[in-house]
Structures are given as structure tokens and as C-alpha cells.
Write an enzyme that holds these catalytic residues in place. Structure first.
Site, PDB file in Angstrom:
ATOM      1  N   HIS A 246    -105.031 -46.390  53.335  1.00 58.76           N
ATOM      2  CA  HIS A 246    -105.790 -44.833  52.591  1.00 58.76           C
ATOM      3  C   HIS A 246    -107.224 -44.090  53.930  1.00 58.76           C
ATOM      4  CE1 HIS A 246    -108.382 -47.715  50.431  1.00 58.76           C
ATOM      5  NE2 HIS A 246    -109.342 -46.827  51.121  1.00 58.76           N
ATOM      6  N   ASP A 295    -100.247 -48.455  49.138  1.00 58.77           N
ATOM      7  CA  ASP A 295    -101.706 -48.420  50.083  1.00 58.77           C
ATOM      8  C   ASP A 295    -101.207 -49.614  51.170  1.00 58.77           C
ATOM      9  OD1 ASP A 295    -103.905 -47.224  50.552  1.00 58.77           O
ATOM     10  OD2 ASP A 295    -105.237 -48.229  49.195  1.00 58.77           O
ATOM     11  N   SER A 392    -112.516 -51.643  51.104  1.00 59.43           N
ATOM     12  CA  SER A 392    -110.823 -50.964  51.562  1.00 59.43           C
ATOM     13  C   SER A 392    -110.290 -51.528  52.109  1.00 59.43           C
ATOM     14  CB  SER A 392    -110.700 -49.645  51.844  1.00 59.43           C
ATOM     15  OG  SER A 392    -111.263 -48.674  50.045  1.00 59.43           O
ATOM     16  N   GLY A 393    -109.232 -51.786  52.346  1.00 57.30           N
ATOM     17  CA  GLY A 393    -108.304 -52.462  53.442  1.00 57.30           C
ATOM     18  C   GLY A 393    -108.313 -54.160  53.815  1.00 57.30           C
TER      19      GLY A 393
END
Ligand SMILES: O=P(O)(O)OP(=O)(O)OP(=O)(O)OC[C@H]1O[C@@H](n2cnc3c(O)ncnc32)[C@H](O)[C@@H]1O
Ligand SMILES: [Mg+2]
Length: 477
Positions: A246, A295, A392-393
Site C-alpha cells: 500500500h 499487502d 507501515s511496511g
């Protein structure tokens, strides 16, 4: 009681005696005809040590050496003795003629067994280098065709055969293990003193050597500026960063040049020690922007980073294809420079937070997760601790206590708000993507990496072995 080094190889004996001269000046040796088992190096070595201890009726040390060609996926490995006998130096070079990659590593496995019916302890040493046409005296095995890398990971100048023996004994696979060959090792031990990410605390510098800060260059500032943090990521080898799809799903390939990775940093405006651009991105082809399924993404760095810098490392992949990994109740650790509160500012210092893995049956997890086969929750029903925007990630990590290594169990994916009660964070279940990752990296292994016990960079393997023996084992015999 004296330790017997069991080997039939005179050159090996001389090297091991020289390396151990200070700690075991009277290392005896015996050449026993022992069976050579088939299997993984550590298994082969342990079985050999057990039989040797039985035969000697006392403490023994055995060692096996493997020469592994990267292009041949680790072969000849344990079969090097026969390959060398049949093909010679020239033939071994020719084996690699079809491949550009001539890199190789020499590996040795030492096993110490305190006596009959004792369980052996095993240590693995490695030396990275490459296979070259023979140079230097032909006095020991494949020494003339193995040219070890220098400290910076660049091709060295001399082959083992050309080197003075004292130099070989300071850098060889018999003595050293370099952090570059081990995944998941944080040589600067992380701290866990409970005190944003939300509800976490500042990480110790360099304790998470695989963390990558993915940044966007600010168009109005010089290209050398720190940029703004977009997402987190994790190095999984010297060339690839694992992150969330994402973070990049709305981006065109042509925009990738506006982004860069900062590796080995602790502060959000740090660009040291390594800042490197991206060559390509591979988003999961079935990423779903509504449900956040799949994701996960890989970013290829413009160049390979060198793990000879102990501030930089790579994280281990989790067990392959285990839909239950990470297990519920397990303790995991998330790290990142994301927001310290839902609508607050981002962290300046890398933050870490411990989060338990929640079962899918937890009602709040059940309400949040779309597909529990490939996603999972971590956090607290009462809230207070969580990952947040900007994290995120990044990795959600589990610790393997046996090998003292860290695995990437999850990629930080989404959540409602941050650290709110009844809204645990959701993570991509990396275990279900190990095959996907390997296939995208042209990897051949279908599994995850073996977890090799962490020892510090260029650790003097044998000194450690001996000190361990003296402190724990020798008193019992
Ligand atoms: O009795 P053991 O200790 O098993 O002695 P070995 O001669 O069978 O030794 P290994 O299985 O460990 O070694 C595999 C092959 O690699 C060679 N070799 C081992 N260590 C080496 C080194 O440091 N440099 C060059 N060749 C080496 C060795 O001569 C063998 O042909
Ligand atoms: Mg042997």
C-alpha cells in the site's frame, strides 16, 4: 582431561593446532576412520563427534570443511573432497565457467563432544570469497583457487595458498564468522526496558540493523536532504527491502526515483550510514487496496549494500507456509518512525514496541481482519500500544531464542486509528509469502533460511568454543 582433535588431515591439524596454540597448547590428535554421514553440515558434524567421543572415550573435537559455490547453490559443499580429487583446480574453475557469479564461501563446522553420551556443541565458521584460477603453492586442498574477500567485502588480493599461513589463520573459515552470512542477528543487543509507534520507547542505536526508512525526496530541498518518511521496510538480503504494497500502490514506476532508502539510521533525519535509491519495485500482483490482502512488496536497491559493516544486517524470513505463524500469544516487536499518536507527529528516534499476537478468534481481531490466512492481528484489546501511520511496511518481529535471531513474522499493514481500544493492528502474514519472495528474487530455496546462531562480527570462533568448554563442560569431566 586432554581434548583429542580427530582428523586424518595433516594440514588441517597444523592449522587448528596453530589457531588453538594459546588455549590448548597440547591438543592431541588421532586419525580415526569415521563414517561420513549424509545430511546437513551440522548434523554430519555432530554425528561424527559422538562416534569419535565413543571411540576415544573422552572429549573430542572434530571439524569438517565445505566449499560452497553460490552459483551452484552451495555445491560442491560437503562433496568438495571428491570433486577436488576428480576434477582438480582447473575442473573446479570450469564448473563455474557458465556462470558470471564466481563467489563462494568456505565453511567449517566444528563439533565438540565432552565424552561418550554427551550432546555435542556445534559452531559454524565461514569465510566469503571467490573461485579463481589456481595461484600459489599447491600444498593444501583447494587453497590455490580460493581468494577470500577483504574486510570491505571486496575481492582480496591473494588466494589462501599465496598467503602467509599466519594470515590465513587469522581470517579463515576455521576462525571467523562474519555477520554478513547470518540473518536476524542484532550484534548491538536491543533493549527492552518498558517505558509510538504508540506506547513504545526509543530503540538502541544499531540494534535493528535491517530497518529501512523509505523516504521521499523533498522537491524543494537539495537531493541530499533527509526527505520525508513514507514507510518502513526491512532488508531481507543485500539487495532487497520487504515492505507493504500500500506504500507504493498509487505510484508509477517512473516516480520511484523520488524515493530512497536509508539504512542503518536511528533518527528520522539521519541519512547515515547508507542512503540508496531504488531500481525497481515488485508489488504483490493480488494486492487488494480495499481489504489490504497481499499487502506486501519488494523494493530492489540500486546497488547491493555490504554487510561487512556491522551496523547493517538482514532479517530472517519466517518458517515457510505456516498459516499459524506467528502463533497467537507469541510476543512480537514492531519498530518504526511512524506517528507517536494517531494525529500526532512522527517519531524522531526509531521506536520499538512489544505486541502480543492475537488469535483470530479475538472478537476485535475478527472484526478487523479480512483474511486470517494471510493477515493477523497484534496488540492489546485495551489499546495503548500499536503501530501507526508511517510505520507501515516495517517489520513485526519474533525472536528465535535458540539461535538468538530475529524473524520477520509480519509486515505492518493497517489499523483503525492507532492504539485505540478494540482496534488491534493488522499485519501481513509473511510466512505465507516466503515462496512468493523467493520466486521474485529468483531464489531457489523453497524454504526460509536456516537460523545460524548469532556471534559477533569476525568472532574468534575457537576461542569462544574453548572458553565455553572450560567454563561449563570441563568441570564435569
Ligand atoms: O579427517 P577429516 O578431518 O574429515 O579431514 P578431511 O581431509 O576429510 O577434510 P574435510 O572433509 O574437512 O575437507 C574436505 C576437503 O577440503 C579440503 N580442505 C579442508 N580445509 C581446507 C583448507 O583450509 N584449505 C584448502 N582445502 C581444505 C580437504 O583437503 C578435503 O579435500
Ligand atoms: Mg572429512
Amino acid at each position: 582431561m586432554a581434548v583429542t582433535f580427530v582428523t586424518g588431515n595433516k594440514n588441517k591439524l597444523l592449522e587448528v593446532q596453530a589457531i588453538l596454540a594459546d588455549v590448548l597448547p597440547n591438543l592431541r590428535s588421532e586419525a580415526l576412520d569415521l563414517p561420513e554421514y549424509q545430511g546437513e553440515p551440522e548434523y554430519i558434524s555432530k554425528e561424527k563427534a559422538k562416534i569419535a567421543a565413543e571411540r576415544v572415550q573422552g572429549p573430542v573435537l572434530v571439524e569438517d570443511t565445505f566449499l560452497c559455490f553460490k552459483a551452484l547453490h552451495g555445491l560442491p559443499g560437503p562433496y568438495i573432497k571428491w570433486f577436488l580429487d576428480k576434477l582438480g583446480h582447473d575442473g573446479l574453475n570450469k564448473l563455474l565457467a557458465a556462470y558470471e557469479d564466481k563467489t563462494a564461501y568456505a565453511q567449517c563446522v566444528f563439533s565438540f563432544c565432552a565424552g561418550p553420551s554427551s550432546e555435542p556443541i556445534t559452531f559454524v565458521g565461514r569465510c566469503l570469497g571467490r573461485i579463481v584460477p589456481a595461484r600459489g603453492p599447491n600444498s593444501f586442498g583447494w587453497d590455490p583457487i580460493f581468494q577470500p574477500d577483504d574486510e570491505q567485502g571486496q575481492p582480496g588480493k591473494e588466494t589462501f595458498a599465496e598467503m602467509d599461513k599466519t594470515i590465513k589463520n587469522k581470517i579463515s573459515h576455521r576462525i571467523c564468522i562474519s555477520s554478513s552470512t547470518q540473518c536476524g542477528c542484532s550484534l548491538v543487543k536491543p533493549i527492552f526496558n518498558e517505558a509510538k509507534i504508540v506506547g513504545g520507547f526509543a530503540a538502541r542505536n544499531n540494534s535493528w540493523p535491517w530497518i529501512v526508512s523509505i523516504r521521499r525526496s523533498k522537491s524543494d530541498s537539495s537531493s541530499s536532504g533527509p526527505g520525508s518518511v513514507l514507510c518502513g521496510g526491512s532488508l531481507i538480503n543485500e539487495k532487497y527491502v520487504l515492505t507493504a504494497a500500500h506504500c507504493f500502490s498509487n505510484m508509477k514506476d517512473s516516480q520511484l526515483s523520488n524515493y530512497f532508502a536509508v539504512i542503518g539510521a536511528i533518527y528520522s533525519n539521519d541519512t547515515n550510514p547508507i542512503r540508496v535509491g531504488f531500481k525497481s519495485m515488485i508489488l504483490h500482483e493480488n494486492y487488494n487496496g480495499n481489504t489490504y490482502e497481499n499487502d506486501i512488496a519488494l523494493l530492489e536497491l540500486n546497488y547491493s549494500v555490504s554487510f561487512s559493516d556491522s551496523r547493517i544486517g538482514f532479517i530472517c524470513l519466517p518458517p515457510n507456509n505456516q498459516v499459524t505463524y506467528p502463533y497467537s500469544g507469541m510476543n512480537a516487536t514492531a519498530i518504526g518512525w511512524g506517528r507517536l499518536q494517531s494525529s500526532g507527529s512522527s517519531a524522531y528516534t526509531l521506536q520499538q514496541v512489544q505486541l502480543p499476537i492475537l488469535p483470530y478468534t479475538d472478537q476485535y481481531c475478527y472484526d478487523t481482519v479480512y483474511n486470517d490466512g494471510i493477515q493477523f492481528c497484534a496488540g492489546y484489546d485495551q489499546g495503548g500500544k500499536d503501530t501507526c501511520q508511517g510505520d507501515s511496511g516495517g517489520p513485526l518481529m519474533t525472536h528465535d531464542a535458540n539461535s538468538d535471531t530475529w524473524l520477520i513474522a509480519g509486515v505492518t499493514s493497517y489499523g483503525q486509528g492507532c492504539a485505540l481500544p478494540e482496534h488491534p493492528g493488522v499485519y501481513t502474514r509473511v510466512s505465507m509469502y516466503v515462496n512468493w519472495i523467493n520466486s521474485r528474487l529468483n531464489g531457489t530455496t523453497n524454504g526460509s533460511q536456516e537460523l545460524v546462531k548469532c556471534v559477533s562480527n569476525k568472532f574468534l570462533l575457537l576461542s569462544w568454543l574453548i572458553s565455553l568448554c572450560f567454563s561449563n563442560i570441563f568441570i564435569h569431566i
